[in-house]
Structures are given as structure tokens and as C-alpha cells.
Design an enzyme around this catalytic site. Sequence first.
Site, mmCIF file in Angstrom:
data_model
loop_
_atom_site.group_PDB
_atom_site.id
_atom_site.type_symbol
_atom_site.label_atom_id
_atom_site.label_comp_id
_atom_site.label_asym_id
_atom_site.label_seq_id
_atom_site.Cartn_x
_atom_site.Cartn_y
_atom_site.Cartn_z
ATOM 1 N N LYS A 153 3.889 17.977 -27.241
ATOM 2 C CA LYS A 153 3.023 16.819 -27.597
ATOM 3 C C LYS A 153 1.401 17.167 -29.534
ATOM 4 N N PHE A 174 -6.511 8.734 -23.355
ATOM 5 C CA PHE A 174 -7.091 8.793 -24.448
ATOM 6 C C PHE A 174 -7.401 10.569 -25.062
ATOM 7 N N PHE A 227 -12.951 17.232 -40.139
ATOM 8 C CA PHE A 227 -12.139 16.583 -41.033
ATOM 9 C C PHE A 227 -12.092 14.929 -41.216
ATOM 10 N N LYS A 271 5.901 7.999 -26.984
ATOM 11 C CA LYS A 271 5.113 8.123 -25.937
ATOM 12 C C LYS A 271 6.078 6.100 -26.011
ATOM 13 N N ASN A 304 -6.917 20.463 -30.480
ATOM 14 C CA ASN A 304 -8.059 18.979 -29.873
ATOM 15 C C ASN A 304 -9.411 19.971 -30.691
ATOM 16 N N LEU A 305 -9.866 18.847 -30.770
ATOM 17 C CA LEU A 305 -11.579 19.120 -31.213
ATOM 18 C C LEU A 305 -12.230 20.203 -30.067
ATOM 19 N N SER A 333 -0.580 8.001 -23.946
ATOM 20 C CA SER A 333 -1.549 8.064 -24.278
ATOM 21 C C SER A 333 -1.988 6.473 -25.538
ATOM 22 N N ASN A 379 13.407 16.486 -26.226
ATOM 23 C CA ASN A 379 12.880 16.974 -24.951
ATOM 24 C C ASN A 379 12.063 15.955 -24.472
ATOM 25 N N TYR A 415 5.880 12.123 -32.686
ATOM 26 C CA TYR A 415 5.247 12.161 -30.935
ATOM 27 C C TYR A 415 4.693 11.042 -30.202
ATOM 28 N N ALA A 446 5.725 16.550 -18.009
ATOM 29 C CA ALA A 446 6.326 17.394 -19.017
ATOM 30 C C ALA A 446 6.823 16.414 -20.952
ATOM 31 N N ASP A 456 13.946 23.857 -17.094
ATOM 32 C CA ASP A 456 14.169 22.609 -17.945
ATOM 33 C C ASP A 456 14.838 21.439 -17.509
HETATM 34 P P1 NAD Z 1 0.781 20.749 -21.467
HETATM 35 O O1 NAD Z 1 1.779 21.748 -22.803
HETATM 36 O O2 NAD Z 1 -0.244 21.658 -21.907
HETATM 37 O O3 NAD Z 1 1.490 20.552 -20.721
HETATM 38 C C1 NAD Z 1 2.890 19.951 -20.836
HETATM 39 C C2 NAD Z 1 3.473 20.735 -19.757
HETATM 40 O O4 NAD Z 1 5.574 20.560 -19.580
HETATM 41 C C3 NAD Z 1 4.078 22.697 -20.356
HETATM 42 O O5 NAD Z 1 3.346 23.343 -19.325
HETATM 43 C C4 NAD Z 1 5.264 22.543 -20.601
HETATM 44 O O6 NAD Z 1 5.730 24.050 -20.486
HETATM 45 C C5 NAD Z 1 6.942 21.542 -19.832
HETATM 46 N N1 NAD Z 1 7.531 21.497 -20.208
HETATM 47 C C6 NAD Z 1 7.354 20.547 -21.732
HETATM 48 N N2 NAD Z 1 8.402 20.738 -21.957
HETATM 49 C C7 NAD Z 1 9.378 20.602 -20.745
HETATM 50 C C8 NAD Z 1 10.401 20.778 -20.134
HETATM 51 N N3 NAD Z 1 12.054 20.585 -20.289
HETATM 52 N N4 NAD Z 1 10.984 20.639 -18.818
HETATM 53 C C9 NAD Z 1 10.057 21.705 -18.224
HETATM 54 N N5 NAD Z 1 8.708 21.225 -18.867
HETATM 55 C C10 NAD Z 1 8.727 21.323 -20.071
HETATM 56 O O7 NAD Z 1 0.432 19.238 -22.072
HETATM 57 P P2 NAD Z 1 -0.719 18.575 -21.709
HETATM 58 O O8 NAD Z 1 -1.936 18.268 -22.314
HETATM 59 O O9 NAD Z 1 -1.077 18.998 -19.948
HETATM 60 O O10 NAD Z 1 -0.369 16.685 -21.305
HETATM 61 C C11 NAD Z 1 0.988 17.100 -20.254
HETATM 62 C C12 NAD Z 1 1.820 14.971 -20.446
HETATM 63 O O11 NAD Z 1 0.382 14.124 -21.303
HETATM 64 C C13 NAD Z 1 2.349 15.221 -22.262
HETATM 65 O O12 NAD Z 1 3.147 14.008 -21.385
HETATM 66 C C14 NAD Z 1 1.745 15.154 -22.623
HETATM 67 O O13 NAD Z 1 2.136 13.972 -24.184
HETATM 68 C C15 NAD Z 1 0.188 13.576 -22.197
HETATM 69 N N6 NAD Z 1 -1.154 13.775 -22.933
HETATM 70 C C16 NAD Z 1 -1.925 14.695 -24.065
HETATM 71 C C17 NAD Z 1 -2.947 13.885 -23.915
HETATM 72 C C18 NAD Z 1 -3.596 15.194 -24.035
HETATM 73 O O14 NAD Z 1 -4.407 15.279 -25.264
HETATM 74 N N7 NAD Z 1 -3.669 17.292 -24.220
HETATM 75 C C19 NAD Z 1 -2.996 13.111 -24.695
HETATM 76 C C20 NAD Z 1 -2.317 11.787 -24.438
HETATM 77 C C21 NAD Z 1 -1.035 12.124 -22.981
HETATM 78 C C1 WQD Z 2 -10.621 13.870 -32.153
HETATM 79 C C2 WQD Z 2 -11.299 14.121 -33.886
HETATM 80 C C3 WQD Z 2 -9.879 14.541 -35.372
HETATM 81 C C4 WQD Z 2 -9.926 19.047 -34.736
HETATM 82 C C5 WQD Z 2 -4.540 13.290 -30.634
HETATM 83 C C6 WQD Z 2 -3.816 12.629 -29.650
HETATM 84 C C7 WQD Z 2 -3.708 11.805 -29.001
HETATM 85 C C8 WQD Z 2 -3.679 12.312 -28.073
HETATM 86 C C9 WQD Z 2 -5.488 13.301 -27.959
HETATM 87 C C10 WQD Z 2 -1.469 13.541 -26.813
HETATM 88 C C11 WQD Z 2 -10.741 13.497 -34.564
HETATM 89 C C12 WQD Z 2 -11.550 15.358 -35.370
HETATM 90 C C13 WQD Z 2 -10.406 17.514 -34.411
HETATM 91 C C14 WQD Z 2 -10.805 20.151 -35.998
HETATM 92 C C15 WQD Z 2 -12.304 18.025 -36.423
HETATM 93 N N1 WQD Z 2 -2.544 13.174 -27.527
HETATM 94 N N2 WQD Z 2 -11.361 17.660 -35.047
HETATM 95 N N3 WQD Z 2 -11.507 19.254 -36.168
HETATM 96 O O1 WQD Z 2 -6.022 13.602 -32.722
HETATM 97 O O2 WQD Z 2 -8.470 11.540 -31.310
HETATM 98 O O3 WQD Z 2 -5.295 12.327 -30.688
HETATM 99 O O4 WQD Z 2 -4.899 13.763 -29.208
HETATM 100 O O5 WQD Z 2 -1.037 12.529 -26.402
HETATM 101 O O6 WQD Z 2 -1.854 11.689 -28.905
HETATM 102 O O7 WQD Z 2 -2.802 12.242 -31.618
HETATM 103 O O8 WQD Z 2 -7.286 14.258 -30.473
HETATM 104 O O9 WQD Z 2 -8.548 16.105 -30.545
HETATM 105 O O10 WQD Z 2 -7.095 16.826 -32.775
HETATM 106 O O11 WQD Z 2 -9.011 15.052 -32.877
HETATM 107 O O12 WQD Z 2 -12.688 17.412 -37.097
HETATM 108 O O13 WQD Z 2 -10.423 20.644 -36.165
HETATM 109 O O14 WQD Z 2 -11.519 15.143 -34.273
HETATM 110 O O15 WQD Z 2 -10.274 14.491 -36.743
HETATM 111 O O16 WQD Z 2 -10.849 12.293 -35.237
HETATM 112 P P1 WQD Z 2 -6.734 12.963 -31.507
HETATM 113 P P2 WQD Z 2 -8.148 15.542 -31.579
#
Ligand code: NAD
Ligand code: WQD
Length: 342
Positions: A84, A177, A217, A153, A198-199, A124, A99, A149, A81, A58
Site C-alpha cells: 500500500k 478515504f 507538504f 485498486k 501517512n500523516l 481506496s 502482489n 498503487y 492483503a 502468501d
Molecule cells: P497493512 O500493510 O497494515 O496490511 C496489509 C497486510 O497484507 C499486511 O499484514 C501484509 O503482511 C499482508 N500482505 C500483503 N501482501 C500479501 C500477500 N501476497 N499474501 C499474504 N498477505 C499479504 O495495510 P492496511 O493499512 O491494513 O491496508 C489494508 C488494505 O486496505 C490494503 O489493501 C490497502 O491497500 C487498503 N487501503 C488502506 C488505506 C490506508 O491508508 N491504510 C487506505 C485505503 C485502502
Molecule cells: C495526508 C495529507 C499530505 C505526511 C494515501 C494514499 C491513499 C490512501 C490513504 C491507501 C496530505 C500530508 C502527510 C507528512 C504531510 N491509502 N502530509 N506531511 O496521501 O491523502 O493518501 O493514504 O489506499 O490511497 O494515497 O495520505 O496520510 O500520506 O497524507 O503534510 O509527513 O497529509 O501531503 O495532504 P494521502 P497521507
Amino acid sequence: MNVLVTGGTGYIGSHTTVELINRGYTPILVDNLSNSREEVIQAIEKITGKGVTFFNIDLCNRSELKKFFEVYKIEATIHFAAFKAVGESVDFPLKYYRNNIQSLVNLLDLYNEFGLDNFVFSSSCSVYGQNDEQPVSESTPLGKAESPYAFTKQIGEKILSDSIRAYKFKGCSLRYFNPAGSHESALIGEYPLQAPTNLVPVITQTAIGKRKKMQVFGSDYNTPDGTCVRDYIHVMDIASAHVDAITRMAGGKVNQDMEIFNLGTGQGNTVLEVIKTFEKVTGQKLSYEMSPRRPGDVEKVYADTGLANSLLGWKALRNLEDIVKTAWDWEKKLSEANKSIA
Ligand code: NAD
Ligand code: WQD
């Protein structure tokens, strides 16, 4: 070159690990498995044919993390890590601040103590908030954070840039994105412990029958078909950008405090376009209904990717069809294996 990948068993971390190995780096994974599963390690090993080193730590536990840095000579870190889930962060803000911030502060503190270099932060597009200017570029002023969240960032980027300036190491922030899709092998993909919101995973879960019907939505936005516009980017394109960022920093080609790069395709798609593309590519009919707007959603956001294209030499190679196809292949694989995503 040893690269610490925090969150390495997570969605983006696991795909980036594959890309690091394929390009000759040695990833060392640290994760506390709070939102991922250890079995992803075997899948990465199967894809790459290489053994993977993993530690269950951790990052909020500074003394455990310090022991790790005492043993391993780390030449770069990609810090994925974090928690999210946007909605959860509204309900449990302190869980997110504790966290996401404490883990980053611990890492940077130890970076300074051990004199380490080269740090990549997962940021993000949510840092841009509601923004009238589209596409958004790295110089677009940040909007108000719409969730705790998103605020982690924004603060995370500030903590990193202040640390880089004070402790003199190289670092960058990559603003993703909307990452989606899976590795082409369908051996790894989005496989969280928490139910995805997520979508794209909602679409694939609906098509496979894990959800009866999905909701779109909002249908009254000022967009071509009334639904929100996003920049969906394939997770393997995101992965390759991280390796490009490490390669750039390790090559010394960084001449400013903290570099920031948008990672998107530069193209916006509406929710209905994603659904239609999914139906066309997979032949599946999707059960969906139009619903009210989701609180906190921005109308449209897509990336100006010029900086990443020119400075990182990176651009997205995969399109929306590749995203939905690989996401669907992964969903089918999960279903065949009789596994269920949360
Ligand atoms: P994810 O949840 O699949 O991966 C994150 C990992 O971090 C997990 O495996 C979790 O177990 C681990 N983790 C969390 N807190 C921890 C801690 N304190 N110590 C050790 N491990 C820890 O998420 P992801 O989609 O792979 O996202 C990775 C990064 O990208 C995150 O920082 C997220 O905010 C960022 N991000 C994700 C998205 C997205 O849509 N997936 C978009 C923009 C930014
Ligand atoms: C995408 C579009 C929803 C689910 C989030 C975080 C962003 C980044 C990416 C981490 C939107 C629509 C979704 C559903 C729908 N993550 N939708 N029905 O909200 O753009 O971004 O994930 O950093 O920070 O905010 O992604 O995939 O949730 O939504 O209509 O069941 O799909 O309204 O327009 P979002 P999303």
C-alpha cells in the site's frame, strides 16, 4: 459464519477482526507477514477473549491457498492483503502489480473453483485521482490513477466486478478515504514493518521523538489555510463497515453486480487542522515546518457517504479528536513497550 480475512494481521485487518469477533463471526486470518507481525494475534485475543486462527500463507502462492480452501469452509472473504505504499509503488511498479493483482486473481479463481460467495475488496479514494468535484460519490467518474498503487485498486475493482458477473457471486468494493487512529484499548494499532508515511503516524512519531521534525507538504493550495484537505476516518469505523457489508451480503440484500461504497466521514480537514487538533487533544507541541508540495498529492478529497449510510446502514461514529487521541495512546504504548515502528 467463517470469514476469511486476508491481510488479517495488518492495520485495518486486525481492527476488523476484533469487530467481526465482537459481532459473532468467526474470522480466519491469512497473512504472509510481509508488513505486519504475528504478535498482533495475541493482542486481538486479549481484546476479545477469543482464540484466533491464523495461517502464514502468501496469496500469490495458488497451490498453498488452494490447500487452505480444501480444509476450511469459507462463507465470506474480506480481502485486505496488498502492498500500500504509494511512493514505493512508483519506484517498484511490478512489485505492486505482481502482489496486488496476482493475489486477487488467485483468490477469485479459487472462489470460482470452490463455488464460494460474499467477497469484500479493500479499495481506496485514490481511485478518484485528481477530481474537481467534491465531495466525490461512487458515481463520480474515476480520474487518472496517480500511482501504480492507485491503478492496482482501479484494476482490482474491474477484476472483481467482471468475476462477480461471470461466476455469479456477491461482492462489493469499499473505498476507504484516510483511515487513522487505533482501537480504544491501545492494544492494537498501526504497527507496520515499513516506516509509515501517512500523516497521523508521522504526527505521533514526531511528538514522541522518533522524528525530530515533520514537514507539512504544501501551503499554497486553494483551501482554507493553504494545506491539503482529506477525509480522516477512524479505523474502527472502517472495521464496522466491513462487518455491515458482510451482513448485508449474507442476508442476500444485494441486487446488483458489484456494489461500491465510500467509507469516510463526509468531512474534510486540512493538514494544519489535524496538527492543531492533535496539539489540543494531547497537550503536545508539535515540531513542524512548511515544505514544498509532495508530488502526486491531490488538493482535496472527501467523501459523499450517502450510499453507505442508506444501504449499509453505516456511518462514522468517531471524529478527528477520537482519531488523534487513540493514535497517540497507541504511540505511547509502543514507546513504553520500547518497541519502534520500523
Ligand atoms: P497493512 O500493510 O497494515 O496490511 C496489509 C497486510 O497484507 C499486511 O499484514 C501484509 O503482511 C499482508 N500482505 C500483503 N501482501 C500479501 C500477500 N501476497 N499474501 C499474504 N498477505 C499479504 O495495510 P492496511 O493499512 O491494513 O491496508 C489494508 C488494505 O486496505 C490494503 O489493501 C490497502 O491497500 C487498503 N487501503 C488502506 C488505506 C490506508 O491508508 N491504510 C487506505 C485505503 C485502502
Ligand atoms: C495526508 C495529507 C499530505 C505526511 C494515501 C494514499 C491513499 C490512501 C490513504 C491507501 C496530505 C500530508 C502527510 C507528512 C504531510 N491509502 N502530509 N506531511 O496521501 O491523502 O493518501 O493514504 O489506499 O490511497 O494515497 O495520505 O496520510 O500520506 O497524507 O503534510 O509527513 O497529509 O501531503 O495532504 P494521502 P497521507
